[in-house]
Design a protein around this motif. Structure first.
Motif, PDB file in Angstrom:
ATOM      1  N   LEU A 289       0.873  -0.970  -0.339  1.00  0.00           N
ATOM      2  CA  LEU A 289       0.303  -0.309   0.180  1.00  0.00           C
ATOM      3  C   LEU A 289       0.535   1.155   0.145  1.00  0.00           C
ATOM      4  O   LEU A 289       0.456   2.315   0.010  1.00  0.00           O
ATOM      5  N   SER A 290       2.513   1.251   0.059  1.00  0.00           N
ATOM      6  CA  SER A 290       3.180   2.254   0.665  1.00  0.00           C
ATOM      7  C   SER A 290       3.375   3.712  -0.437  1.00  0.00           C
ATOM      8  O   SER A 290       2.537   4.869  -0.457  1.00  0.00           O
ATOM      9  N   PRO A 291       2.440   2.868  -1.994  1.00  0.00           N
ATOM     10  CA  PRO A 291       2.838   4.307  -3.100  1.00  0.00           C
ATOM     11  C   PRO A 291       1.427   4.384  -3.005  1.00  0.00           C
ATOM     12  O   PRO A 291       0.766   5.599  -4.109  1.00  0.00           O
ATOM     13  N   CYS A 292       0.111   3.803  -3.050  1.00  0.00           N
ATOM     14  CA  CYS A 292      -0.797   4.055  -3.161  1.00  0.00           C
ATOM     15  C   CYS A 292      -1.150   5.745  -3.245  1.00  0.00           C
ATOM     16  O   CYS A 292      -0.988   6.606  -1.722  1.00  0.00           O
ATOM     17  N   ARG A 293      -1.958   6.214  -3.700  1.00  0.00           N
ATOM     18  CA  ARG A 293      -2.509   7.866  -4.317  1.00  0.00           C
ATOM     19  C   ARG A 293      -4.174   7.644  -3.200  1.00  0.00           C
ATOM     20  O   ARG A 293      -4.733   7.355  -3.919  1.00  0.00           O
ATOM     21  N   TRP A 294      -3.730   7.836  -1.771  1.00  0.00           N
ATOM     22  CA  TRP A 294      -5.343   8.203  -1.372  1.00  0.00           C
ATOM     23  C   TRP A 294      -6.095   9.073  -1.545  1.00  0.00           C
ATOM     24  O   TRP A 294      -5.753  10.388  -2.413  1.00  0.00           O
ATOM     25  N   ALA A 295      -7.242   9.264  -1.753  1.00  0.00           N
ATOM     26  CA  ALA A 295      -8.548  10.136  -1.535  1.00  0.00           C
ATOM     27  C   ALA A 295      -9.197  10.098  -0.695  1.00  0.00           C
ATOM     28  O   ALA A 295     -10.009   8.864   0.155  1.00  0.00           O
ATOM     29  N   GLN A 296      -9.780  11.163  -0.231  1.00  0.00           N
ATOM     30  CA  GLN A 296     -11.345  11.553   0.903  1.00  0.00           C
ATOM     31  C   GLN A 296     -12.200  11.612   0.136  1.00  0.00           C
ATOM     32  O   GLN A 296     -12.286  11.759  -0.458  1.00  0.00           O
ATOM     33  N   ALA A 297     -12.807  10.865   0.653  1.00  0.00           N
ATOM     34  CA  ALA A 297     -14.244  10.640   0.915  1.00  0.00           C
ATOM     35  C   ALA A 297     -15.072  10.636   1.904  1.00  0.00           C
ATOM     36  O   ALA A 297     -15.690   9.881   2.354  1.00  0.00           O
ATOM     37  N   GLY A 298     -15.538  11.944   2.678  1.00  0.00           N
ATOM     38  CA  GLY A 298     -16.349  12.398   4.069  1.00  0.00           C
ATOM     39  C   GLY A 298     -14.846  12.213   5.049  1.00  0.00           C
ATOM     40  O   GLY A 298     -14.252  12.275   5.300  1.00  0.00           O
ATOM     41  N   ASP A 299     -15.868  11.016   5.657  1.00  0.00           N
ATOM     42  CA  ASP A 299     -15.376  10.994   6.946  1.00  0.00           C
ATOM     43  C   ASP A 299     -14.098   9.087   6.574  1.00  0.00           C
ATOM     44  O   ASP A 299     -13.459   8.967   7.724  1.00  0.00           O
ATOM     45  N   LYS A 300     -14.279   8.971   5.241  1.00  0.00           N
ATOM     46  CA  LYS A 300     -12.978   8.028   4.563  1.00  0.00           C
ATOM     47  C   LYS A 300     -12.358   8.077   3.802  1.00  0.00           C
ATOM     48  O   LYS A 300     -12.485   9.363   3.766  1.00  0.00           O
ATOM     49  N   ARG A 301     -11.218   7.644   4.278  1.00  0.00           N
ATOM     50  CA  ARG A 301      -9.984   7.588   3.112  1.00  0.00           C
ATOM     51  C   ARG A 301     -10.007   6.565   2.119  1.00  0.00           C
ATOM     52  O   ARG A 301     -10.713   5.668   2.548  1.00  0.00           O
ATOM     53  N   VAL A 302      -9.485   6.268   0.664  1.00  0.00           N
ATOM     54  CA  VAL A 302      -9.809   5.432  -0.719  1.00  0.00           C
ATOM     55  C   VAL A 302      -8.683   5.409  -1.025  1.00  0.00           C
ATOM     56  O   VAL A 302      -8.013   6.472  -1.822  1.00  0.00           O
TER      57      VAL A 302
END
Length: 470
Positions: free
Chosen positions: A94-107
């Motif tokens: 998961l290290s290179p994963c580009r996280w995105a915010q979705a309300g109170d979650k991250r994806v």
């Protein structure tokens, strides 16, 4: 007095934590994941639709060489287990994963892609899901969806096995609370590149196995219970066999599964590399449309194996979910059988099939004196036979008790005469096996020491604790 009261309180607190730990780990032992077959209603834009393809972390995996694929296709010695793919080592975290915010979650979305793959499936190691996290896996077309996978799949081996997905692109989507301090983690350590397409014909309502095979759905009037004991095994990522959930004399719901020894023999890590799939059958009698959902369980303990009757007894790491109807099939170690036998199995990785015989079952032996196998010989009289993937499929007698499991045989669609037959390891021989706990059924299936010659199958809802190594 105060010291005594403090001691009691301390003892009660300790007991509370012990009980809490007990229920916590037993929650793990009951974990199962639903996989949906969405052929009629494909998943649109994934679970979250706010991410574009550009936001997905794409890992392209070099396919096996043409030489490797050709060599694979030329391998014929399988003894009716189905080796459908080539395992490719990987190291995707998961290290290179580009996280995105979705309300109170991250994806985070990851796509594993390998040109030309008929199917893909994965082995995760260092697997840990944070509290409240959900993991989904699906093919790019959205026809097969596994999940949500939750923290209940966390285990001491830190291993998780995915279902098999059609096509050359597989999406892994992780959704977790943005506020969670301890984050999820895993490594995709193996990718299985499917050379044989075990999905295409099923999704096209054509069936993956031979045209003579019969859907179990056509026989549910008589075999409704036993169909709920049938298991399709995914072993080492690339091998499919058949198996059955089996009862014991205590009728306590210990989740023993009977299959063929040659399905698990030689596997590098069978206890952490076997998935158990229940309810993988057709929706209708005259169709290859699958039911919408099937249940997947990971991990087991290999309890006993015996070469000469080709049996392996596995114990699932957790008991099947009590909210579903699972049937524990009965068995008989009698050597005198009526002129009838039936087998429930998964030929070519296809949906659950049914074969039957109305001819005498013959007790026989096969091989040299040193390696001689103790078998039943069965000649099929119905249209159904067995194929690769049927190995381990159990043989039932006329009163629906297990009397053996498939070893090998010449049968195929179009076979005639003695070629329309198969050999099954005899339950009677497996009972005493090699005379020890590790190579006979007696110790496991008769824990009460009743010396029963046969028992009936049953639906069992008794609570069952987490399995321990014995």
């Amino acid at each position: 007095m105060k010291r005594y009261i403090f001691f009691l309180i301390k003892k009660q607190v300790r007991l509370f934590y012990l009980l809490a730990a007990f229920f916590y780990f037993n929650t793990y032992s009951f974990a199962q994941v639903t996989t949906q077959l969405r052929a009629d209603d494909p998943l649109k834009n994934g679970i979250t639709n706010f991410l574009s393809r550009a936001d997905i972390n794409i890992f392209k995996i070099n396919p096996p060489s043409a030489t490797s694929v050709t060599a694979f296709k030329n391998k014929t010695e399988q003894k009716k287990k189905l080796i459908f793919g080539i395992n490719i080592p990987a190291d995707i975290s998961l290290s290179p994963c580009r996280w995105a915010q979705a309300g109170d979650k991250r994806v985070c979305k990851i796509m594993v892609s390998s040109n030309g793959a008929k199917t893909l499936n994965l082995r995760f190691t260092h697997f840990y899901l944070a509290q409240g996290a959900q993991l989904f896996l699906y093919d790019e077309a959205g026809t097969v969806l596994m999940g949500p996978v939750t923290e209940t799949e966390n285990n001491d081996a830190q291993v998780f096995l995915s279902s098999v997905f059609p096509g050359e692109n597989l999406v892994i989507e992780l959704i977790e609370p943005a506020s969670e301090k301890i984050k999820s983690s895993f490594t995709i350590s193996r990718i299985t590149y499917g050379v044989i397409d075990t999905y295409k014909k099923i999704l096209e309502d054509a069936g993956a196995s031979g045209s003579c095979e019969q859907n179990i759905t056509c026989f549910l009037g008589a075999w409704h219970d036993e169909a709920k004991s049938a298991v399709r095994l995914l072993i080492n990522g690339n091998t499919l066999c058949s198996a059955c959930l089996i009862n014991n004399t205590a009728q306590d719901g210990t989740p023993y599964v009977l299959t063929a020894n040659h399905c698990v023999a030689g596997q590098p890590d069978p206890q952490n590399d076997i998935s158990f799939v229940f309810f993988f059958r057709s929706r209708y009698c005259d169709s290859s449309k699958p039911v919408n959902n099937y249940k997947v369980y990971n991990r087991c303990f290999v309890r006993a194996r015996y070469y000469h009757s080709d049996f392996a007894l596995l114990e699932m790491a957790g008991r099947p979910d009590s909210s579903e109807k699972y049937f524990y099939a009965g068995w008989s170690r009698d050597t005198i059988q009526a002129s009838f036998a039936a087998c429930i199995h998964f030929p070519e990785g296809d949906l659950m099939k049914y074969s039957e015989s109305n001819l005498p079952i013959i007790d026989t032996a096969f091989g040299t004196s040193v390696l001689k196998k103790k078998l039943y010989w069965v000649r099929w009289t119905g249209s159904g036979v067995t194929e690769n993937g049927s190995s381990g499929g159990v043989l039932f007698n006329s009163i629906k008790q297990i009397i053996g499991q498939l070893y090998d045989g010449p049968s195929y669609c179009g076979a005639t005469g003695n070629h329309k037959s198969d050999f099954f390891g005899g339950f009677f021989a497996s009972w005493e096996g090699g005379g020890q706990k590790i190579n006979r059924l007696k110790d496991w299936l008769d824990p009460l020491g009743t010396n029963e010659a046969s028992i009936k199958g049953a639906y069992i809802t008794t609570a069952f604790p987490i399995a321990k190594r014995k």
